[in-house]
Design a protein around this motif. Structure first.
Motif, mmCIF file in Angstrom:
data_model
loop_
_atom_site.group_PDB
_atom_site.id
_atom_site.type_symbol
_atom_site.label_atom_id
_atom_site.label_comp_id
_atom_site.label_asym_id
_atom_site.label_seq_id
_atom_site.Cartn_x
_atom_site.Cartn_y
_atom_site.Cartn_z
ATOM 1 N N THR A 1 1.022 -1.791 0.177
ATOM 2 C CA THR A 1 -0.196 -0.342 0.535
ATOM 3 C C THR A 1 0.829 1.595 -0.034
ATOM 4 O O THR A 1 0.423 2.743 -0.226
ATOM 5 C CB THR A 1 -1.083 -0.257 1.369
ATOM 6 O OG1 THR A 1 0.195 0.347 2.775
ATOM 7 C CG2 THR A 1 -2.000 -1.039 0.858
ATOM 8 N N SER A 2 1.873 1.211 0.371
ATOM 9 C CA SER A 2 2.657 2.302 0.655
ATOM 10 C C SER A 2 4.503 2.607 -0.004
ATOM 11 O O SER A 2 4.863 1.017 -0.226
ATOM 12 C CB SER A 2 2.916 2.236 2.016
ATOM 13 O OG SER A 2 1.575 2.578 2.823
ATOM 14 N N ARG A 3 4.900 3.302 -0.153
ATOM 15 C CA ARG A 3 6.337 3.477 -0.256
ATOM 16 C C ARG A 3 6.875 4.843 0.388
ATOM 17 O O ARG A 3 6.194 5.262 1.359
ATOM 18 C CB ARG A 3 6.448 4.716 -1.977
ATOM 19 C CG ARG A 3 6.725 3.132 -3.089
ATOM 20 C CD ARG A 3 6.537 3.543 -4.122
ATOM 21 N NE ARG A 3 5.804 2.964 -5.644
ATOM 22 C CZ ARG A 3 6.577 1.616 -5.557
ATOM 23 N NH1 ARG A 3 7.951 1.653 -5.179
ATOM 24 N NH2 ARG A 3 6.096 0.972 -6.464
ATOM 25 N N VAL A 4 8.077 4.199 0.258
ATOM 26 C CA VAL A 4 8.672 5.641 1.794
ATOM 27 C C VAL A 4 9.886 6.370 1.267
ATOM 28 O O VAL A 4 10.700 5.388 0.958
ATOM 29 C CB VAL A 4 8.539 4.701 3.189
ATOM 30 C CG1 VAL A 4 9.930 3.641 2.443
ATOM 31 C CG2 VAL A 4 9.601 5.618 3.998
ATOM 32 N N ALA A 5 10.303 7.392 1.728
ATOM 33 C CA ALA A 5 11.483 7.607 1.444
ATOM 34 C C ALA A 5 12.187 8.689 2.692
ATOM 35 O O ALA A 5 11.231 9.266 2.748
ATOM 36 C CB ALA A 5 11.862 8.970 -0.208
ATOM 37 N N GLU A 6 13.239 8.901 3.108
ATOM 38 C CA GLU A 6 13.538 9.472 4.339
ATOM 39 C C GLU A 6 13.442 10.902 3.518
ATOM 40 O O GLU A 6 13.997 11.752 2.484
ATOM 41 C CB GLU A 6 15.134 9.440 3.860
ATOM 42 C CG GLU A 6 15.465 7.961 4.423
ATOM 43 C CD GLU A 6 15.484 7.868 5.940
ATOM 44 O OE1 GLU A 6 15.015 8.337 7.045
ATOM 45 O OE2 GLU A 6 15.924 6.729 6.335
ATOM 46 N N PHE A 7 12.949 11.913 5.026
ATOM 47 C CA PHE A 7 13.077 13.428 5.095
ATOM 48 C C PHE A 7 14.802 13.653 4.351
ATOM 49 O O PHE A 7 15.738 13.964 4.748
ATOM 50 C CB PHE A 7 12.663 13.581 5.915
ATOM 51 C CG PHE A 7 12.024 14.983 6.277
ATOM 52 C CD1 PHE A 7 10.885 15.155 6.023
ATOM 53 C CD2 PHE A 7 12.940 15.989 6.742
ATOM 54 C CE1 PHE A 7 10.075 17.006 6.295
ATOM 55 C CE2 PHE A 7 12.358 17.669 6.810
ATOM 56 C CZ PHE A 7 10.784 17.302 6.915
ATOM 57 N N ASN A 8 13.929 14.707 3.655
ATOM 58 C CA ASN A 8 15.075 15.839 3.300
ATOM 59 C C ASN A 8 15.904 14.628 2.564
ATOM 60 O O ASN A 8 17.162 15.510 2.176
ATOM 61 C CB ASN A 8 16.122 15.905 4.550
ATOM 62 C CG ASN A 8 15.738 17.125 4.974
ATOM 63 O OD1 ASN A 8 15.559 17.723 4.839
ATOM 64 N ND2 ASN A 8 16.174 16.874 6.503
ATOM 65 N N ASP A 9 15.442 14.066 1.347
ATOM 66 C CA ASP A 9 15.581 13.229 0.350
ATOM 67 C C ASP A 9 14.972 13.688 -0.838
ATOM 68 O O ASP A 9 14.408 12.339 -1.503
ATOM 69 C CB ASP A 9 16.212 11.537 0.627
ATOM 70 C CG ASP A 9 16.540 10.429 -0.230
ATOM 71 O OD1 ASP A 9 17.426 11.466 -1.169
ATOM 72 O OD2 ASP A 9 17.333 9.974 0.060
ATOM 73 N N LEU A 10 15.575 14.480 -1.552
ATOM 74 C CA LEU A 10 14.974 14.336 -2.901
ATOM 75 C C LEU A 10 14.638 12.868 -3.918
ATOM 76 O O LEU A 10 14.254 13.000 -4.567
ATOM 77 C CB LEU A 10 15.192 15.539 -3.036
ATOM 78 C CG LEU A 10 14.807 16.653 -2.904
ATOM 79 C CD1 LEU A 10 14.809 18.147 -3.363
ATOM 80 C CD2 LEU A 10 13.104 17.083 -2.596
ATOM 81 N N GLU A 11 16.450 12.883 -4.331
ATOM 82 C CA GLU A 11 17.191 11.973 -4.765
ATOM 83 C C GLU A 11 15.861 10.321 -4.204
ATOM 84 O O GLU A 11 15.216 9.568 -5.109
ATOM 85 C CB GLU A 11 18.199 10.837 -4.873
ATOM 86 C CG GLU A 11 19.316 10.227 -5.757
ATOM 87 C CD GLU A 11 20.356 10.358 -5.541
ATOM 88 O OE1 GLU A 11 20.589 8.513 -6.002
ATOM 89 O OE2 GLU A 11 20.702 11.491 -5.143
ATOM 90 N N GLY A 12 16.306 10.662 -2.886
ATOM 91 C CA GLY A 12 15.305 9.007 -3.059
ATOM 92 C C GLY A 12 14.216 8.938 -3.349
ATOM 93 O O GLY A 12 13.232 8.569 -3.708
ATOM 94 N N LEU A 13 13.297 9.980 -3.177
ATOM 95 C CA LEU A 13 11.681 10.686 -3.872
ATOM 96 C C LEU A 13 11.476 10.260 -4.546
ATOM 97 O O LEU A 13 10.273 9.983 -5.482
ATOM 98 C CB LEU A 13 11.163 11.903 -2.756
ATOM 99 C CG LEU A 13 9.746 12.964 -3.096
ATOM 100 C CD1 LEU A 13 8.673 11.990 -2.576
ATOM 101 C CD2 LEU A 13 9.376 14.037 -2.386
ATOM 102 N N GLU A 14 12.091 10.845 -5.610
ATOM 103 C CA GLU A 14 12.383 10.335 -7.087
ATOM 104 C C GLU A 14 12.115 9.450 -7.165
ATOM 105 O O GLU A 14 11.669 8.927 -8.188
ATOM 106 C CB GLU A 14 13.140 11.461 -7.761
ATOM 107 C CG GLU A 14 13.369 11.720 -9.471
ATOM 108 C CD GLU A 14 14.223 12.490 -10.141
ATOM 109 O OE1 GLU A 14 13.771 12.910 -11.311
ATOM 110 O OE2 GLU A 14 14.871 13.267 -9.383
ATOM 111 N N ARG A 15 12.896 8.712 -7.150
ATOM 112 C CA ARG A 15 13.362 7.428 -7.425
ATOM 113 C C ARG A 15 11.561 6.752 -7.401
ATOM 114 O O ARG A 15 11.069 5.627 -7.869
ATOM 115 C CB ARG A 15 13.939 7.206 -6.223
ATOM 116 C CG ARG A 15 14.428 5.247 -6.997
ATOM 117 C CD ARG A 15 15.580 4.769 -6.111
ATOM 118 N NE ARG A 15 15.516 4.446 -4.583
ATOM 119 C CZ ARG A 15 16.427 5.256 -3.759
ATOM 120 N NH1 ARG A 15 17.055 6.524 -4.809
ATOM 121 N NH2 ARG A 15 16.289 5.792 -2.760
ATOM 122 N N GLU A 16 11.415 6.975 -5.954
ATOM 123 C CA GLU A 16 9.990 5.869 -5.568
ATOM 124 C C GLU A 16 9.039 6.494 -5.968
ATOM 125 O O GLU A 16 8.003 6.328 -6.644
ATOM 126 C CB GLU A 16 9.453 6.522 -4.441
ATOM 127 C CG GLU A 16 10.460 5.570 -3.326
ATOM 128 C CD GLU A 16 10.561 4.104 -3.171
ATOM 129 O OE1 GLU A 16 9.676 3.758 -3.510
ATOM 130 O OE2 GLU A 16 11.940 3.377 -2.875
#
Length: 449
Positions: free
Chosen positions: A194-209
């Motif tokens: 149901t979910s994906r997750v990225a670290e706060f302050n991590d735009l690269e991780g957010l973009e990947r997800e």
């Protein structure tokens, strides 16, 4: 730090708490019919062998059944940010319930439009609906996001806090991928479904997800709070908005705790532009209340959908949501208590609190830090302050936290039991803050002096 000395001091303060609070202990031991011996299991998080039992509370003061009065910086873990039983809310509740009558009648009141307009003024979202908790506001916002986007997944930040929402109980694991948060109770399915997750302050991780194309909404706190304050780095929140827009993902700001940043939370303070916003706890002045706001464009898209049941059993709403009593309390809180002027005063007190804590940390040369978000300040057992939720979780120290909490409580000062958070309310005074500074310094002197 001498851990043996810490344990000795913790044992001493634990014994003192038991000696000082025999009536609370007896009440706890009699509570055989309560699950965990408390009406809500989180109450067992309080440091010590048992929680103190409430007798009375007013403004920034709490009194327990053993007769001890405390300066209250916990304030119901944000629920009493307006202070305990503020006069305006007390009068509004009495008028609605006793004078006019009718806490809940499944009929709207004119107060609701006033509250909606005020929330629009503060946060900028054009349309509002009500709940009784921020958890429910988040649940309903998530359902609307999935409906309007046709996408199944919700993305949250690791160790963010959104109540007991199933989709939010996910963290970044050691391998860098999402995994269930430790201790998750009765999950209906694997949270990665149901979910994906990225670290706060991590735009690269957010973009990947987000690149997977299956995320309906990013549900986030503009600053992490319940794992300890983690502030956004320069450009991070603008990057989140750019990425969500680029990938066709809605952005939901959960301002339930970050409301401390000002009368319009971080959304107003930092000129953010979410598609939805959720809030709860503090807006009702102690009476259960929550709300979620939508942009005008999003509201129109949803209301135009003839296949969505938004007025009966479609999964959005509750019988007591928007009831006359909670809406009256919310109006009084926003109109007369948590005003723009009150927030300005609370912010100054929080700066004073931060300065006092920093002085103690520097005086005793501790590798700690202090972070502030408007009326809310926390000290952290790490320096520099953590920049992600995972770093913040790793900086926790239960023994040290319990020692400080018990030391303060035994001397008449309460912090939020979940972490080292101190919240200011309109009734908090300079003297209250200075008392904490003095007791905090004394606790450190015994620990490392």
């Amino acid at each position: 730090m001498d851990r043996a000395r810490l344990r000795q001091l913790l044992a001493r303060e634990s014994a003192e708490a038991e000696r000082r609070n025999p009536r609370s202990r007896a009440a706890y031991e009699r509570a055989d019919h309560l699950f965990g011996r408390v009406p809500m299991t989180w109450m067992n998080k309080n440091a010590g062998a048992f929680p103190r039992y409430l007798a009375a509370a007013r403004g920034a003061r709490v009194t327990d059944i053993d007769g001890h009065e405390y300066i209250d910086f916990c304030l119901g873990d944000t629920g009493a940010m307006a202070g305990h039983s503020p006069d305006a809310v007390t009068a509004a509740v009495h008028r609605r319930f006793a004078d006019l009558g009718g806490a809940t009648a499944m009929l709207p009141t004119e107060d609701a439009e006033w509250v909606g307009a005020e929330l629009t003024r503060r946060f900028g979202l054009a349309r509002w609906s009500f709940s009784l908790t921020a958890t429910d506001a988040n649940r309903w916002a998530i359902r609307l996001a999935r409906a309007v986007t046709g996408r199944p997944k919700i993305l949250v930040n690791s160790y963010s806090y959104h109540g007991s929402v199933d989709e939010s109980l996910i963290v970044v694991g050691p391998d860098g991928h999402g995994t269930a948060r430790s201790g998750n109770v009765g999950a209906p399915c694997d949270v990665t479904l149901t979910s994906r997750v990225a670290e706060f302050n991590d735009l690269e991780g957010l973009e990947r997800e987000l690149a997977h194309g299956d995320v309906a909404a990013v549900l986030m706190e503009p600053a992490l709070t319940n794992i300890g304050i983690v502030l956004p780095e320069p450009g991070y929140l603008a990057g989140v908005r750019e990425l969500t827009t680029r990938f066709g993902t809605l952005l939901i700001n959960d301002e339930t705790h970050t409301f401390s940043a000002g009368p319009g939370g971080c959304t107003a303070a930092w000129a953010l532009e979410p598609d939805m916003l959720t809030i709860g706890k503090a807006i009702g002045g102690g009476v259960p209340a929550g709300a979620y706001g939508l942009s005008a464009e999003l509201a129109e898209r949803l209301l135009a959908r003839e296949d969505l049941d938004l007025v009966d059993m479609g999964g959005v709403g509750g019988t007591l949501a928007g009831n006359a009593l909670s809406v009256a309390a919310t109006r009084a809180t926003l109109e007369d208590v948590l005003t723009d002027e009150a927030f300005a005063g609370m912010d100054e007190l929080s700066k004073r609190f931060e300065a006092g804590v920093r002085t103690g940390i520097e005086r005793w040369d501790l590798p700690w830090s202090v972070s502030r978000l408007g009326a809310r300040t926390e000290y952290r057992f790490a320096d520099p302050a953590p920049r992600t939720g995972t770093e913040s979780a790793e900086a926790s120290d239960t023994e040290l936290e319990d020692y400080l909490h018990l030391y303060l409580a035994n001397r008449g000062v309460l912090l939020t039991p979940f972490h080292n958070m101190a919240l200011m309310c309109p009734a908090t005074t300079d003297k209250d803050v200075d008392t904490h500074t003095e007791v905090f310094d004394a606790a450190l002197s015994e620990l490392v002096g």
